[in-house]
Scaffold this motif. Structure first.
Motif, PDB file in Angstrom:
ATOM      1  N   LEU A   1      15.579  -7.004  -6.548  1.00 45.27           N
ATOM      2  CA  LEU A   1      14.175  -7.424  -6.645  1.00 45.27           C
ATOM      3  C   LEU A   1      13.859  -8.519  -5.625  1.00 45.27           C
ATOM      4  O   LEU A   1      12.736  -8.608  -5.130  1.00 45.27           O
ATOM      5  CB  LEU A   1      13.842  -7.886  -8.064  1.00 45.27           C
ATOM      6  CG  LEU A   1      13.684  -6.750  -9.086  1.00 45.27           C
ATOM      7  CD1 LEU A   1      13.401  -7.293 -10.475  1.00 45.27           C
ATOM      8  CD2 LEU A   1      12.581  -5.796  -8.664  1.00 45.27           C
TER       9      LEU A   1
ATOM     10  N   ILE B   1       8.260  -7.274   1.335  1.00 47.93           N
ATOM     11  CA  ILE B   1       6.813  -7.401   1.450  1.00 47.93           C
ATOM     12  C   ILE B   1       6.416  -8.847   1.752  1.00 47.93           C
ATOM     13  O   ILE B   1       5.305  -9.284   1.465  1.00 47.93           O
ATOM     14  CB  ILE B   1       6.066  -6.870   0.201  1.00 47.93           C
ATOM     15  CG1 ILE B   1       6.711  -7.384  -1.076  1.00 47.93           C
ATOM     16  CG2 ILE B   1       6.047  -5.364   0.179  1.00 47.93           C
ATOM     17  CD1 ILE B   1       6.066  -6.854  -2.338  1.00 47.93           C
TER      18      ILE B   1
ATOM     19  N   ALA C   1       7.129 -11.920   0.711  1.00 50.41           N
ATOM     20  CA  ALA C   1       6.703 -12.897  -0.277  1.00 50.41           C
ATOM     21  C   ALA C   1       7.107 -14.292   0.183  1.00 50.41           C
ATOM     22  O   ALA C   1       8.162 -14.471   0.791  1.00 50.41           O
ATOM     23  CB  ALA C   1       7.341 -12.583  -1.622  1.00 50.41           C
TER      24      ALA C   1
ATOM     25  N   GLN D   1       5.677 -17.470  -4.099  1.00 44.77           N
ATOM     26  CA  GLN D   1       5.397 -16.176  -4.736  1.00 44.77           C
ATOM     27  C   GLN D   1       6.640 -15.626  -5.414  1.00 44.77           C
ATOM     28  O   GLN D   1       6.556 -15.024  -6.486  1.00 44.77           O
ATOM     29  CB  GLN D   1       4.874 -15.184  -3.693  1.00 44.77           C
ATOM     30  CG  GLN D   1       3.451 -15.491  -3.252  1.00 44.77           C
ATOM     31  CD  GLN D   1       2.994 -14.621  -2.090  1.00 44.77           C
ATOM     32  OE1 GLN D   1       3.798 -14.229  -1.256  1.00 44.77           O
ATOM     33  NE2 GLN D   1       1.708 -14.330  -2.042  1.00 44.77           N
TER      34      GLN D   1
ATOM     35  N   LYS E   1       6.193 -14.854  -9.213  1.00 46.67           N
ATOM     36  CA  LYS E   1       6.051 -13.438  -9.533  1.00 46.67           C
ATOM     37  C   LYS E   1       7.387 -12.772  -9.842  1.00 46.67           C
ATOM     38  O   LYS E   1       7.415 -11.667 -10.368  1.00 46.67           O
ATOM     39  CB  LYS E   1       5.391 -12.697  -8.369  1.00 46.67           C
ATOM     40  CG  LYS E   1       4.085 -13.327  -7.969  1.00 46.67           C
ATOM     41  CD  LYS E   1       2.945 -12.349  -8.043  1.00 46.67           C
ATOM     42  CE  LYS E   1       1.672 -13.019  -7.625  1.00 46.67           C
ATOM     43  NZ  LYS E   1       0.593 -12.800  -8.581  1.00 46.67           N
TER      44      LYS E   1
ATOM     45  N   TRP F   1       6.917  -6.372 -22.870  1.00 49.51           N
ATOM     46  CA  TRP F   1       7.543  -5.289 -22.127  1.00 49.51           C
ATOM     47  C   TRP F   1       8.936  -4.953 -22.641  1.00 49.51           C
ATOM     48  O   TRP F   1       9.461  -3.885 -22.360  1.00 49.51           O
ATOM     49  CB  TRP F   1       7.608  -5.642 -20.649  1.00 49.51           C
ATOM     50  CG  TRP F   1       8.279  -6.956 -20.367  1.00 49.51           C
ATOM     51  CD1 TRP F   1       7.704  -8.195 -20.392  1.00 49.51           C
ATOM     52  CD2 TRP F   1       9.652  -7.169 -20.024  1.00 49.51           C
ATOM     53  NE1 TRP F   1       8.622  -9.154 -20.091  1.00 49.51           N
ATOM     54  CE2 TRP F   1       9.823  -8.553 -19.855  1.00 49.51           C
ATOM     55  CE3 TRP F   1      10.742  -6.319 -19.830  1.00 49.51           C
ATOM     56  CZ2 TRP F   1      11.050  -9.109 -19.513  1.00 49.51           C
ATOM     57  CZ3 TRP F   1      11.953  -6.872 -19.493  1.00 49.51           C
ATOM     58  CH2 TRP F   1      12.096  -8.254 -19.335  1.00 49.51           C
TER      59      TRP F   1
ATOM     60  N   MET G   1       9.602  -3.853 -11.447  1.00 43.65           N
ATOM     61  CA  MET G   1       9.716  -5.040 -12.287  1.00 43.65           C
ATOM     62  C   MET G   1       9.443  -4.631 -13.732  1.00 43.65           C
ATOM     63  O   MET G   1       8.341  -4.183 -14.047  1.00 43.65           O
ATOM     64  CB  MET G   1       8.711  -6.092 -11.837  1.00 43.65           C
ATOM     65  CG  MET G   1       9.041  -6.629 -10.455  1.00 43.65           C
ATOM     66  SD  MET G   1       7.854  -7.870  -9.935  1.00 43.65           S
ATOM     67  CE  MET G   1       8.747  -8.577  -8.532  1.00 43.65           C
TER      68      MET G   1
ATOM     69  N   ARG H   1       6.241  -5.630 -15.614  1.00 45.70           N
ATOM     70  CA  ARG H   1       4.922  -5.239 -15.130  1.00 45.70           C
ATOM     71  C   ARG H   1       4.659  -3.785 -15.488  1.00 45.70           C
ATOM     72  O   ARG H   1       5.562  -2.954 -15.413  1.00 45.70           O
ATOM     73  CB  ARG H   1       4.847  -5.394 -13.607  1.00 45.70           C
ATOM     74  CG  ARG H   1       4.691  -6.822 -13.171  1.00 45.70           C
ATOM     75  CD  ARG H   1       4.684  -6.909 -11.656  1.00 45.70           C
ATOM     76  NE  ARG H   1       4.275  -8.234 -11.244  1.00 45.70           N
ATOM     77  CZ  ARG H   1       3.122  -8.509 -10.641  1.00 45.70           C
ATOM     78  NH1 ARG H   1       2.291  -7.544 -10.308  1.00 45.70           N
ATOM     79  NH2 ARG H   1       2.810  -9.739 -10.328  1.00 45.70           N
TER      80      ARG H   1
ATOM     81  N   LEU I   1       1.411  -5.020  -6.776  1.00 47.74           N
ATOM     82  CA  LEU I   1       2.117  -6.244  -6.383  1.00 47.74           C
ATOM     83  C   LEU I   1       1.932  -6.620  -4.904  1.00 47.74           C
ATOM     84  O   LEU I   1       1.597  -7.765  -4.602  1.00 47.74           O
ATOM     85  CB  LEU I   1       3.602  -6.119  -6.730  1.00 47.74           C
ATOM     86  CG  LEU I   1       4.492  -7.269  -6.261  1.00 47.74           C
ATOM     87  CD1 LEU I   1       4.248  -8.510  -7.104  1.00 47.74           C
ATOM     88  CD2 LEU I   1       5.971  -6.901  -6.316  1.00 47.74           C
ATOM     89  N   PRO I   2       2.138  -5.682  -3.961  1.00 46.49           N
ATOM     90  CA  PRO I   2       1.986  -6.081  -2.557  1.00 46.49           C
ATOM     91  C   PRO I   2       0.583  -6.606  -2.230  1.00 46.49           C
ATOM     92  O   PRO I   2       0.437  -7.506  -1.403  1.00 46.49           O
ATOM     93  CB  PRO I   2       2.267  -4.785  -1.782  1.00 46.49           C
ATOM     94  CG  PRO I   2       3.090  -3.969  -2.690  1.00 46.49           C
ATOM     95  CD  PRO I   2       2.603  -4.284  -4.074  1.00 46.49           C
TER      96      PRO I   2
ATOM     97  N   GLU J   1      -1.370  -8.191  -4.373  1.00 47.89           N
ATOM     98  CA  GLU J   1      -1.453  -9.541  -4.951  1.00 47.89           C
ATOM     99  C   GLU J   1      -0.878 -10.562  -3.974  1.00 47.89           C
ATOM    100  O   GLU J   1      -1.437 -11.635  -3.789  1.00 47.89           O
ATOM    101  CB  GLU J   1      -0.633  -9.620  -6.239  1.00 47.89           C
ATOM    102  CG  GLU J   1      -1.340  -9.095  -7.462  1.00 47.89           C
ATOM    103  CD  GLU J   1      -0.412  -9.099  -8.672  1.00 47.89           C
ATOM    104  OE1 GLU J   1       0.463  -9.990  -8.771  1.00 47.89           O
ATOM    105  OE2 GLU J   1      -0.564  -8.199  -9.515  1.00 47.89           O
ATOM    106  N   LEU J   2       0.251 -10.192  -3.365  1.00 52.52           N
ATOM    107  CA  LEU J   2       0.889 -11.141  -2.451  1.00 52.52           C
ATOM    108  C   LEU J   2       0.002 -11.401  -1.236  1.00 52.52           C
ATOM    109  O   LEU J   2       0.033 -12.473  -0.649  1.00 52.52           O
ATOM    110  CB  LEU J   2       2.255 -10.630  -1.989  1.00 52.52           C
ATOM    111  CG  LEU J   2       3.320 -10.416  -3.059  1.00 52.52           C
ATOM    112  CD1 LEU J   2       4.689 -10.299  -2.424  1.00 52.52           C
ATOM    113  CD2 LEU J   2       3.320 -11.527  -4.086  1.00 52.52           C
ATOM    114  N   GLU J   3      -0.797 -10.392  -0.873  1.00 48.01           N
ATOM    115  CA  GLU J   3      -1.704 -10.594   0.262  1.00 48.01           C
ATOM    116  C   GLU J   3      -2.926 -11.396  -0.149  1.00 48.01           C
ATOM    117  O   GLU J   3      -3.749 -11.735   0.695  1.00 48.01           O
ATOM    118  CB  GLU J   3      -2.191  -9.241   0.795  1.00 48.01           C
ATOM    119  CG  GLU J   3      -1.161  -8.518   1.628  1.00 48.01           C
ATOM    120  CD  GLU J   3      -1.639  -7.133   2.018  1.00 48.01           C
ATOM    121  OE1 GLU J   3      -2.795  -6.772   1.683  1.00 48.01           O
ATOM    122  OE2 GLU J   3      -0.861  -6.429   2.673  1.00 48.01           O
TER     123      GLU J   3
ATOM    124  N   ARG K   1       3.877   2.026  -4.558  1.00 46.68           N
ATOM    125  CA  ARG K   1       3.933   0.598  -4.240  1.00 46.68           C
ATOM    126  C   ARG K   1       4.241   0.368  -2.760  1.00 46.68           C
ATOM    127  O   ARG K   1       3.756  -0.586  -2.146  1.00 46.68           O
ATOM    128  CB  ARG K   1       5.015  -0.068  -5.105  1.00 46.68           C
ATOM    129  CG  ARG K   1       5.186  -1.552  -4.846  1.00 46.68           C
ATOM    130  CD  ARG K   1       6.256  -2.147  -5.735  1.00 46.68           C
ATOM    131  NE  ARG K   1       7.567  -1.558  -5.491  1.00 46.68           N
ATOM    132  CZ  ARG K   1       8.643  -1.796  -6.230  1.00 46.68           C
ATOM    133  NH1 ARG K   1       8.556  -2.599  -7.266  1.00 46.68           N
ATOM    134  NH2 ARG K   1       9.799  -1.222  -5.948  1.00 46.68           N
TER     135      ARG K   1
END
Ligand SMILES: Nc1ncnc2c1ncn2[C@@H]1O[C@H](COP(=O)(O)OP(=O)(O)OP(=O)(O)O)[C@@H](O)[C@H]1O
Ligand SMILES: [Mg+2]
Lengths: 254, 248
Positions: free
Chosen positions: A154, A161, A163, A167, A171, A252, B87, B90, B98-99, B101-103, B146
């Motif tokens: 992860l 991406i 992060a 983040q 996250k 979850w 994840m 989620r 998610l990607p 959100e990061l942006e 994703r």
């Protein structure tokens, strides 16, 4: 149908067992010949409860202890998660700090409580610190374990991406470590109540620990029972709070 | 009309430290990737395919050798991992967005886009499911969604269809071809399947057993758009045989 459902949901056996316990206690206190200051009857305890409730002392002392416990937990948990995160991230830091951490755990909190009260006075501050100290270690350990267990795949995902560190913390690391963290909080909550009482027993003018001691000095055993009873309620409340947090944040997990 | 490469890999080797002198995973790999290329890496287990993708994604540094990107700028990447890598805390919807959100994209806009991706990979109705409630194939489709949602320049796919049944897998081939043709992305994909590589790629690079070296660089000059029938053409058969012989 609805009534049947409702009836089914009442824990009959639990209620029966409580009634039986109450009866047994009443009978023993009446016929065993033990003096009241050793074994008050349930009725005495009940009257004492009502009396201290009506004149406000019970709620006052409970509130004081609750505040100590909550402030102590807040301080302990905050500090423990920050240190725990740093430890989880740095093996060097872990090596440097671990002798102190292990040693700090070897000191029974009961032994240093008087010292803390001397340093910080008989007020609320010394109790908050004792609670914080007692909560610190289990939360710290769970933070380290939780953060170290975040799957490396992860992290790869987050890096792929792009992060930022922040983040990744918000996250990935926090939600991933949350189950273990809340486990630590659960243990910490119960310990924190013990911490407050230990502090209050050493020296205090208020709080449930003070009430306990007062009852003790005055041979008012019913009052001691009431204080103990409130402590149980307090601990259960905190425990329930953690359970609520788990329900909310760990949906979850099923 | 060959454009300049967006990615050049030169004499790349990777050695993982171990107890006896290091484990060589990749050995002297060189190749280039042009914009809009679809490249497949084919190779036996342990030949370093995942390692190579991790280097391209900047998750791992090579021991020796170089990797250069056009304008020396690391491209925006969408990666599908060998395991779906969702994840667990989620929902499907939240994993896919998610990607975005990061942006820093706004919540509503992100949800709309995620919904589009959910339709694309055929997961409508599962928006609010938790990953533990999905089958392996569904989870992998979430991972694909994703990887595509933030419109990356470079798509890295590590055996993305490995856990799908044959029918879904072939449907995903078609989808991926469409996406690739419509979006003009560059794709580097790792696979075990000769059919898959020939159906999708412009070029197939075959890696040897560990340490992975490039054994064959095969141009796949099958016409596009490709559909199911292409697998029964003689040329497809010839290419497939060539790959099979190289692998063995
Ligand atoms: N982080 C690591 N540390 C040490 N060795 C590693 C690491 N990652 C991979 N390796 C080793 O490198 C070799 C290549 O691994 P890699 O995962 O790249 O293979 P692969 O081609 O993707 O295989 P598969 O098809 O089974 O996924 C393997 O022998 C593996 O054990
Ligand atoms: Mg692999």
């Amino acid at each position: 149908m609805m009534i049947k459902n409702f009836l089914n949901r009442i824990p009959w056996l639990g209620i029966l067992s409580l009634i039986a316990g109450w009866l047994a206690w009443t009978l023993i206190s009446r016929f065993s010949g033990l003096p009241r200051f050793i074994l008050p009857s349930p009725n005495d305890v009940w009257l004492s409860f009502i009396k201290s409730l009506m004149n406000g002392t019970l709620l006052y002392h409970t509130a004081i202890t609750l505040i100590e416990v909550l402030l102590g937990m807040l301080a302990g948990v905050t500090f423990a998660t920050i240190v725990g995160y740093a430890l989880a991230k740095s093996r060097t830091l872990e090596k440097i700090l671990s002798p102190y951490l292990v040693a700090s755990q070897a000191i029974p909190i009961v032994a240093i409580a008087p010292l803390l009260v001397i340093w910080l006075g008989g007020g609320i501050l010394s109790k908050v610190l004792i609670c914080a100290l007692i909560v610190f270690f289990p939360v710290l350990v769970n933070t380290v374990v939780g953060i170290r267990a975040v799957p490396s795949a992860l992290y790869d995902l987050m890096h792929s991406i792009r992060a930022t560190r922040w983040q990744i913390l918000i996250k990935l690391e926090v939600p991933a470590a949350l189950p273990v963290l809340l486990g630590g909080l659960r243990v910490g909550a119960t310990l924190s109540v013990i911490g407050a009482i230990v502090g209050e027993l050493v020296n205090a003018q208020d709080g449930l620990g003070y009430l306990l001691q007062l009852g003790d000095f005055q041979y008012d055993t019913s009052m001691v029972y009431v204080a103990v009873f409130m402590l149980i309620v307090l601990a259960l409340m905190l425990y329930g709070m953690v359970t609520l947090l788990e329900r909310k944040f760990l949906k979850w997990q099923q | 009309m060959k454009s300049s490469p967006i990615l050049t890999v030169e004499n790349l080797s990777v050695v993982f430290p171990d107890n006896n002198g290091g484990l060589r995973a990749l050995d002297d790999i060189s190749f280039e990737v042009c914009p809009r290329d679809f490249i497949c890496f084919l190779g036996p287990s342990g030949s370093g395919k995942t390692t190579l993708l991790r280097i391209i994604a900047n998750l791992l540094r090579p021991t020796t050798g170089k990797i250069n990107f056009i304008r020396n700028q690391h491209p925006q990447i969408g990666m599908v991992f060998q395991q779906s890598n969702l994840m667990p805390w989620r929902t499907v919807m939240d994993n896919i967005k998610l990607p975005l959100e990061l942006e820093g994209m706004g919540e509503n806009k992100a949800r709309l886009k995620a919904q589009e991706m959910i339709e694309l990979v055929g997961l409508r109705g599962f928006e609010d499911s938790w990953p533990r409630e999905l089958s392996g194939g569904m989870a992998q489709r979430v991972a694909i969604a994703r990887a595509l949602i933030h419109d990356p320049d470079l798509l890295l796919l590590d055996e993305p269809f490995g856990s799908l049944d044959a029918i879904t897998r072939e449907r995903m081939w078609m989808e991926l071809s469409h996406i690739w043709q419509a979006s003009q992305k560059t794709v580097i994909m790792v696979t075990h399947s000769i059919n898959e590589s020939l159906f999708l790629a412009d070029r197939v690079l075959v890696l040897t057993q560990r340490p992975g070296k490039i054994k064959l660089d095969l141009k796949v000059d099958l016409p596009r758009p490709r559909n199911d029938d292409i697998r029964y053409t003689p040329h497809f058969g010839r290419l497939a045989r060539k790959l099979r012989e190289t692998i063995e």
